[in-house]
Design an enzyme around this catalytic site. Structure first.
Site, mmCIF file in Angstrom:
data_model
loop_
_atom_site.group_PDB
_atom_site.id
_atom_site.type_symbol
_atom_site.label_atom_id
_atom_site.label_comp_id
_atom_site.label_asym_id
_atom_site.label_seq_id
_atom_site.Cartn_x
_atom_site.Cartn_y
_atom_site.Cartn_z
ATOM 1 N N GLN A 100 0.917 -1.263 -0.127
ATOM 2 C CA GLN A 100 0.045 -0.153 -0.045
ATOM 3 C C GLN A 100 1.002 1.338 -0.138
ATOM 4 O OE1 GLN A 100 -2.262 1.642 3.457
ATOM 5 N NE2 GLN A 100 -4.076 0.851 2.374
ATOM 6 N N TYR A 172 -6.094 10.585 4.033
ATOM 7 C CA TYR A 172 -4.928 11.008 3.680
ATOM 8 C C TYR A 172 -4.719 11.792 2.325
ATOM 9 C CZ TYR A 172 -3.557 8.101 7.352
ATOM 10 O OH TYR A 172 -3.690 7.398 8.879
ATOM 11 N N ARG A 316 -8.383 -7.084 12.247
ATOM 12 C CA ARG A 316 -8.223 -7.508 13.679
ATOM 13 C C ARG A 316 -8.205 -8.790 13.926
ATOM 14 N NH1 ARG A 316 -11.923 -2.649 15.754
ATOM 15 N NH2 ARG A 316 -12.820 -3.130 13.612
#
Length: 367
Positions: A100, A172, A316
């Site tokens: 990424q 971002y 997670r």
């Protein structure tokens, strides 16, 4: 519906052995200068081999794009040896490695940047405590930024990765160009929604051209996006459907929605009937695979996601149990570890930065 153990082949030829990918998650495990650490290699290796692909944490394409300490770097050739070790650690038993790539934009600070100012499309601070007012990027800097994303892609190819994911989510810099909150420009890079899409359009074209003009085979390009912003003005779900419609016609291999709950419904009154995942999948209408994500804990959760996506990202749950995928695919869900304690950290290679992230995101599962 797509089955979790189905094979998938992207338009550029890369094949996934199943429909599960490890979601990109911040680890804060790199050295201060962005170089990969041994702990980082072991963390990813532990969670590879069973999933179809691993999408790494974000790697910054410019030195002033660093978002936090312990972040991967990909803005210089000096990172290629370490990144090569990372791709090799991931690529075992047929698992694919996707890097990424991103730029933090205004979502960082001058301390992380060692005194340098943050940058963004416009000199507008983020709406969060302690935000700094960024410096507005000049036109030539925007062009250089696209070139640096292209160079980062070339480094990912040289390092042996199977693809890159453009991180256009989580507020971002890529998202900042599309957002009417962070982009108040009145030139060709801002103003109308069409002009706010220009940076993304040129970025996607530039990166995919680099891949297609190279000699690499089966290397893919994906794009991650967040569906809504809460700022006013900000990205609304209708804007995201415009973005998705445009991106679905680009030469991308997949789109990846960023959600903390795959069932999440839009805050907009016009889109309350279905989950945002379902609306996005319908808008794409089969033009490109969609990765769905958002607190997937069980096979049932994964199957629900795959009703409205071609791939399911698990985050997670894979931190807590690196063998979640094999246990789900083999029908042994009763063996899945569901909670963590401090005593599990060494076994699971969970360093302080990642542990702090987990404390904020899933306190109900830490014991």
């Amino acid at each position: 519906m797509n089955n979790i153990d189905d094979r998938l082949v992207f338009r550029r030829g890369l094949a996934l052995k199943n429909r599960v990918v490890m979601a990109p998650m911040t680890t804060k495990m790199s050295f201060f200068d962005g170089v990969v650490t041994t702990d980082e290699l072991q963390y990813y290796a532990l969670r590879s081999g069973e999933v179809g692909a691993v999408i790494t944490a974000a790697a910054n394409v410019q030195a002033n794009g660093k978002g936090w300490e312990g972040e991967l770097g990909v803005y210089d050739d000096k990172f290629i040896p370490g990144l090569s070790k990372l791709s090799s650690a991931i690529k075992k038993n047929g698992t694919k490695a996707i890097l990424q790539i991103f730029h933090g934009g205004r979502m960082t600070n001058s301390t992380v940047l060692r005194g340098e100012s943050t940058v963004s499309p416009s000199a507008i601070p983020a709406e969060r405590p302690g935000s700094e007012t960024p410096r507005e990027l000049a036109d030539f800097e925007i062009v250089e930024l696209i070139e640096d994303f292209k160079k980062a892609t070339e480094r990912a190819i040289k390092a042996g990765f199977d693809g890159v994911e453009l991180h256009g989510a989580n507020t971002y810099l890529i998202q900042q160009f599309f957002s009417p909150h962070s982009n108040r420009r009145e030139d060709e890079w801002g103003g109308t929604m069409e002009r706010r899409f220009k940076f993304i359009n040129d970025l996607v074209d530039g990166v995919t051209e680099i891949v297609d003009d190279s000699e690499v085979s089966n290397f893919i390009v994906g794009y991650r996006f967040s569906p809504e912003e809460y700022e006013n003005p900000g990205i609304r779900f209708a804007d995201t459907l415009y973005l998705v419609d445009k991106l679905a016609d680009k030469p991308l291999d997949y789109l990846h929605i960023s959600l903390n709950d795959f069932n999440r419904v839009s805050v907009s009154d016009d889109f309350k009937e279905h989950s945002m995942l379902k609306y996005v999948h319908e808008k794409i209408n089969g033009r490109v695979p969609l990765i769905g994500v958002g607190d997937v804990r069980t096979r049932t959760d994964a199957e629900e996601v795959l009703k409205n996506a071609e791939i399911v990202a698990v985050g997670r749950a894979l931190i807590i149990d690196p063998h979640w995928t094999n246990k789900v695919l083999s029908g042994q869900e009763q063996l899945i570890r569901r909670e963590l304690s401090q005593f599990d950290r060494e076994e699971l290679i969970i360093e302080n930065g990642l542990w702090a992230f987990l404390e904020g995101m899933m306190p109900d599962r830490l014991i």
